[in-house]
Design an enzyme around this catalytic site. Structure first.
Site, PDB file in Angstrom:
ATOM      1  N   ASP A  32       0.734  -1.347   0.077  1.00 25.68           N
ATOM      2  CA  ASP A  32      -0.053  -0.030   0.150  1.00 25.68           C
ATOM      3  C   ASP A  32       0.819   1.259  -0.051  1.00 25.68           C
ATOM      4  O   ASP A  32       1.685   1.265   0.764  1.00 25.68           O
ATOM      5  CB  ASP A  32      -0.789  -0.156   1.195  1.00 25.68           C
ATOM      6  CG  ASP A  32      -2.050   0.827   1.087  1.00 25.68           C
ATOM      7  OD1 ASP A  32      -1.731   1.914   0.726  1.00 25.68           O
ATOM      8  OD2 ASP A  32      -3.110   0.607   1.527  1.00 25.68           O
ATOM      9  N   THR A  38      -6.948   4.242  -1.160  1.00 29.39           N
ATOM     10  CA  THR A  38      -6.807   2.828  -1.184  1.00 29.39           C
ATOM     11  C   THR A  38      -8.044   2.020  -1.352  1.00 29.39           C
ATOM     12  O   THR A  38      -7.794   1.145  -2.388  1.00 29.39           O
ATOM     13  CB  THR A  38      -6.557   2.611   0.521  1.00 29.39           C
ATOM     14  OG1 THR A  38      -5.424   3.064   0.874  1.00 29.39           O
ATOM     15  CG2 THR A  38      -6.415   1.121   0.615  1.00 29.39           C
ATOM     16  N   ASP A  56       2.377   2.715   3.169  1.00 36.32           N
ATOM     17  CA  ASP A  56       1.361   3.775   3.283  1.00 36.32           C
ATOM     18  C   ASP A  56       1.232   4.132   4.762  1.00 36.32           C
ATOM     19  O   ASP A  56       1.560   5.534   4.843  1.00 36.32           O
ATOM     20  CB  ASP A  56      -0.044   3.045   3.040  1.00 36.32           C
ATOM     21  CG  ASP A  56      -1.110   4.244   3.162  1.00 36.32           C
ATOM     22  OD1 ASP A  56      -1.196   5.031   2.249  1.00 36.32           O
ATOM     23  OD2 ASP A  56      -1.911   4.264   3.981  1.00 36.32           O
ATOM     24  N   HIS A 101      -1.807   3.557  -4.939  1.00 37.42           N
ATOM     25  CA  HIS A 101      -1.425   4.954  -5.094  1.00 37.42           C
ATOM     26  C   HIS A 101      -0.057   5.368  -4.516  1.00 37.42           C
ATOM     27  O   HIS A 101       0.778   4.557  -3.946  1.00 37.42           O
ATOM     28  CB  HIS A 101      -2.528   5.593  -4.330  1.00 37.42           C
ATOM     29  CG  HIS A 101      -2.330   5.350  -2.995  1.00 37.42           C
ATOM     30  ND1 HIS A 101      -1.876   5.735  -1.725  1.00 37.42           N
ATOM     31  CD2 HIS A 101      -3.536   4.590  -2.311  1.00 37.42           C
ATOM     32  CE1 HIS A 101      -1.892   5.162  -0.882  1.00 37.42           C
ATOM     33  NE2 HIS A 101      -3.245   4.625  -0.877  1.00 37.42           N
ATOM     34  N   HIS A 131      -2.406  11.305   0.057  1.00 34.23           N
ATOM     35  CA  HIS A 131      -2.923  10.833  -1.135  1.00 34.23           C
ATOM     36  C   HIS A 131      -4.117  10.858  -1.432  1.00 34.23           C
ATOM     37  O   HIS A 131      -5.162  11.229  -0.401  1.00 34.23           O
ATOM     38  CB  HIS A 131      -2.262   9.518  -1.645  1.00 34.23           C
ATOM     39  CG  HIS A 131      -2.844   8.437  -0.622  1.00 34.23           C
ATOM     40  ND1 HIS A 131      -4.185   7.868  -0.660  1.00 34.23           N
ATOM     41  CD2 HIS A 131      -2.454   8.089   0.774  1.00 34.23           C
ATOM     42  CE1 HIS A 131      -4.257   7.173   0.235  1.00 34.23           C
ATOM     43  NE2 HIS A 131      -3.393   7.130   1.026  1.00 34.23           N
TER      44      HIS A 131
HETATM   45 ZN   LIG Z   1      -3.600   3.048   0.088  1.00 35.18          ZN
END
Ligand SMILES: [Zn+2]
Length: 476
Positions: free
Chosen positions: A36, A72, A191, A239, A339
């Site tokens: 992630d 996500t 992430d 992402h 993000h």
């Molecule tokens: Zn994510």
């Protein structure tokens, strides 16, 4: 002579048959891994020898355009459906559906209502409908009952389960008596640390090194299980991440009375549901409130985002410029990395690497869309694709020449809600069966010609003997 010819014929026939059936993508195994928030350029921040090993012996795509919003859940669902958010229905991590009168929230882990997932059918279900088994270690949505199904094997989401335990399950499922052909593996970092530290922090170096070590562990376990050379490993993410700052905060309370609306989703794409009769007031108050905030009425959302044709997209969305953070008031916490921004921004883009028998070696491709992964997965698994927004043709250059590539590829037409058309894979399946049929015909025709020659070379022995008898003088 005849026995040698017969032997050669059998070898040739066996070869033809094996080529025909080695093209059968049924035998392909695929493991899809998501780290992630792994931004595309993290690969070069610190030494990442395991990622580089995969790139050297496999493929890599430099720029992967993911989908808006670059969050996500929307992006993980795109990877397994090939659909834009407006088509698969998971339009944000936090949603409200006015038709269902229900909410969905990642923050509160209120994500188990099937109805939020059932506007699409994820690949783990389609794979099982085709007679295979899927296994998922924490991939978002895989522990939700969707269209009355779960993956054959899955782990209920629990962030405290280690990466090693997740890998152990995946290996167990791929090597069991009734093995899976599709595995999905998810890991929460980089992430988590990216939000906490901000991507520009030097402390992100060790975080990226740790992910590289985790990939190394996965490779080691796959080798130990004799899967490394036979399995197609795809490593991607949902992402990227961009640096935020206390100096770049947009405080909604400064411009708008909070009693006039509900904030369904926060930063950097504020999803705003005005209270009844308050739409104009809310819109006017926000429209020119801040130079780094762009406010859209739902119908004005740019087409390129494919983000307006869904009930779960709120009447007004306010999108922050890159690196800016939207808060209702400053008492709320601020993350140093975030993000969710415009998917055209490079910093929002994830990695994409792949290794295995289906993929070329040491090949770098410039760009792809994350929607293209889904038809690629269906192709590898040899299953029919559901309608999608991707295109296998755009990514087939990633495939090695030994996998069937010369097939009738057509790009799926743009999908809008209620206008779904069959995806491209049905035509590929047809092409595959045509290939197998043609291969079989070639083998049969070869046998007919061979036996005809064999019979002709033995039965007409008389004329040839006569010929020999007729020339005794020459031989003498
Ligand atoms: Zn994510």
């Amino acid at each position: 002579m005849t026995s040698k010819l017969l032997c050669a014929a059998f070898v040739l026939a066996a070869l033809l048959l094996s080529i025909t059936f080695s093209l059968q993508p049924d035998q392909q195994k695929v493991l899809l891994v998501s780290f992630d928030g792994f931004r595309w350029d993290y690969l070069y921040r610190v030494p990442t020898p395991h990622f580089h090993h995969v790139m050297k012996h496999g493929v890599r795509v430099k720029q992967v355009t993911n989908i808006f919003i670059t969050k996500t859940y929307p992006n993980h669902y795109t990877l397994v459906t090939g659909l834009f958010a407006e088509n698969h229905g998971v339009v944000a991590n936090d949603m409200f559906d006015p038709m269902l009168n229900k909410s969905f929230s990642l923050d509160n882990m209120n994500i188990y209502d099937s109805e939020f997932w059932e506007e699409a059918t994820p690949i783990w279900i389609t794979n099982q409908r085709a007679g295979h088994a899927s296994g998922a270690a924490m991939w978002p949505g895989t522990d939700v009952k969707i269209h009355e199904s779960f993956p054959a094997h899955y782990m209920p989401y629990n962030a405290s389960v280690s990466f090693e335990e997740r890998v152990a399950k995946i290996i167990e499922w791929f090597t069991s008596k009734e093995p899976i052909n599709l595995g999905l593996l998810y890991w929460e970092d980089p992430d988590d640390m990216g939000h906490h530290l901000g991507p520009d922090s030097p402390l992100m170096g060790p975080v990226i090194s740790d992910i590289d070590n985790k990939l190394g562990y996965l490779m080691q376990m796959l080798k130990k299980a004799n899967l490394w050379d036979t399995l197609n490993l795809i490593i991607t993410s949902d992402h990227g991440m961009t640096q935020c700052s206390e100096e770049r905060v947009i405080e909604l309370d400064q411009y708008l009375d909070k009693d006039l609306y509900l904030l369904i989703d926060g930063s950097p794409v504020a999803a705003i549901l005005p209270k009844e009769g308050k739409f104009d007031e809310v819109y006017e108050a926000l429209a020119h409130a801040h130079p780094n905030l762009t406010v859209y009425k739902k119908e004005e959302i740019p087409e390129r985002w494919h983000y307006k044709y869904n009930n779960r997209v709120q009447p007004i969305i306010a999108v922050a410029d890159e690196g800016w953070h939207i808060l209702q008031n400053k008492s709320e916490g601020l993350m140093l990395g975030n993000h969710g921004y415009d998917n055209a921004l490079a910093e929002m883009h994830p990695i994409f690497l792949a290794h295995g028998p289906a993929f070329r070696k040491n090949f770098t491709k410039e760009a792809m869309s994350s929607t293209d992964l889904y038809p690629l997965l269906c192709h590898l698994l040899s299953i029919p694709a559901m309608p999608h927004n991707g295109s296998l043709r755009r990514v087939q250059d990633l495939l090695s020449s030994t996998t069937p590539r010369k097939m009738a590829h057509t790009q799926s037409p743009p999908l809008h809600r209620g206008h779904g058309k069959p995806g491209e894979h049905e035509q590929e399946s047809n092409a595959y069966f045509i290939g197998v049929t043609l291969g079989s015909i070639i083998v049969i025709v070869f046998f007919i010609i061979f036996f005809k020659h064999l019979i002709l070379s033995q039965i007409p022995a008389l004329p040839s003997m006569q010929g020999e008898i007729a020339q005794p003088l020459l031989q003498a």
